[in-house]
Design an enzyme around this catalytic site. Sequence first.
Site, short mmCIF file in Angstrom:
data_model
loop_
_atom_site.label_atom_id
_atom_site.label_comp_id
_atom_site.label_asym_id
_atom_site.label_seq_id
_atom_site.Cartn_x
_atom_site.Cartn_y
_atom_site.Cartn_z
N ALA A 198 34.93 38.91 43.24
CA ALA A 198 33.77 39.00 44.17
C ALA A 198 32.57 38.04 43.70
O ALA A 198 32.08 37.57 44.58
CB ALA A 198 33.21 40.37 44.00
N GLU A 199 32.43 37.67 42.31
CA GLU A 199 31.58 36.75 42.01
C GLU A 199 31.81 35.44 42.78
O GLU A 199 30.98 34.48 43.00
CB GLU A 199 31.66 36.66 40.48
CG GLU A 199 30.95 37.78 39.55
CD GLU A 199 31.05 37.55 38.06
OE1 GLU A 199 30.56 36.42 37.76
OE2 GLU A 199 31.60 38.33 37.60
N HIS A 243 25.11 37.46 37.87
CA HIS A 243 25.42 38.53 36.75
C HIS A 243 26.32 39.62 37.21
O HIS A 243 26.25 40.06 38.17
CB HIS A 243 24.03 39.18 36.30
CG HIS A 243 24.25 40.33 35.22
ND1 HIS A 243 24.15 40.11 33.77
CD2 HIS A 243 23.93 41.55 35.38
CE1 HIS A 243 24.23 41.02 33.15
NE2 HIS A 243 24.24 42.28 34.19
N GLY A 260 33.65 28.91 32.95
CA GLY A 260 33.16 27.91 34.31
C GLY A 260 33.91 28.32 35.49
O GLY A 260 34.07 27.59 36.31
C1 GAR Z 1 30.92 35.96 34.69
O1 GAR Z 1 31.37 37.31 34.97
C2 GAR Z 1 29.44 35.96 34.92
O2 GAR Z 1 29.09 36.92 36.00
C3 GAR Z 1 28.88 36.25 33.48
O3 GAR Z 1 29.70 35.72 32.48
C4 GAR Z 1 30.85 35.48 33.26
C5 GAR Z 1 31.17 33.79 32.99
O4 GAR Z 1 32.37 33.59 33.59
N1 GAR Z 1 27.53 36.16 33.52
C6 GAR Z 1 26.84 36.97 32.45
O5 GAR Z 1 27.24 37.92 31.81
C7 GAR Z 1 25.25 36.43 32.27
N2 GAR Z 1 24.33 37.55 32.09
P1 GAR Z 1 32.80 31.90 34.16
O6 GAR Z 1 32.33 31.30 32.89
O7 GAR Z 1 34.19 32.13 34.20
O8 GAR Z 1 31.94 31.73 35.32
#
Ligand code: GAR
Length: 210
Positions: free
Chosen positions: A173-174, A109, A12
Amino acid sequence: RKRIVVLISGRGSNMAALIEAAREADYPAEIVGVISDQPDAAGLKAAESFHIATRAIPRRDHASKQAHDAAIDAALRKMGADIVCLAGYMRLLTPGFVDKWLGRMINIHPSLLPMFKGLDTHKRALDAGLRVHGCTVHFVTRDMDDGPVVAQAAVPVLTNDTEERLTARVLKAEHKLYPLALALVASGKARMEAGRTVFEGVDHTGDSGV
Ligand code: GAR
């Protein structure tokens, strides 16, 4: 302010980035709930520490994928969601559910879509010898990691990069990109129309401001 519910399956960290961004008074959205299909997701505890309503809705409590998604849909409506953000929600949603939230559901993604849909995106970018990688926020359509792009951020692949370091660089970056993209959608500046993203009142400089 638009009411946002975030769907997660794990850590999360993107959810937390959205929560932090939405604390700003001029942000066009508020995070009103977090739903996880994994009851022990670390993200649920993190959301609670922000005093945000949480629900765990495990797949095993439901007879079919359709019934599972129907329970999530009911929870979203109960929470009064206007927009749904998928943030590391690692389950493909049923067509019926996607259709109900079409144009009102976005996903992040970890690749520059349409490259590297699915899993192991960072390893695949390294194996392909790319010098640029990144992340994408897109409207969710029936197909996995498909759907019109709202925003993307490019991340350089360094010489002698490792999967671990590249993953961390993209994740950073996300955390900037997702709040930016949600603001565009929540303010109505980015809308899905006839399978495309239409932008309005956005000064396009060619980057995402990340
Ligand atoms: C993130 O890197 C997201 O982009 C990826 O999972 C991770 C979740 O991290 N999502 C995917 O691969 C979906 N196809 P988080 O729980 O710390 O946000």
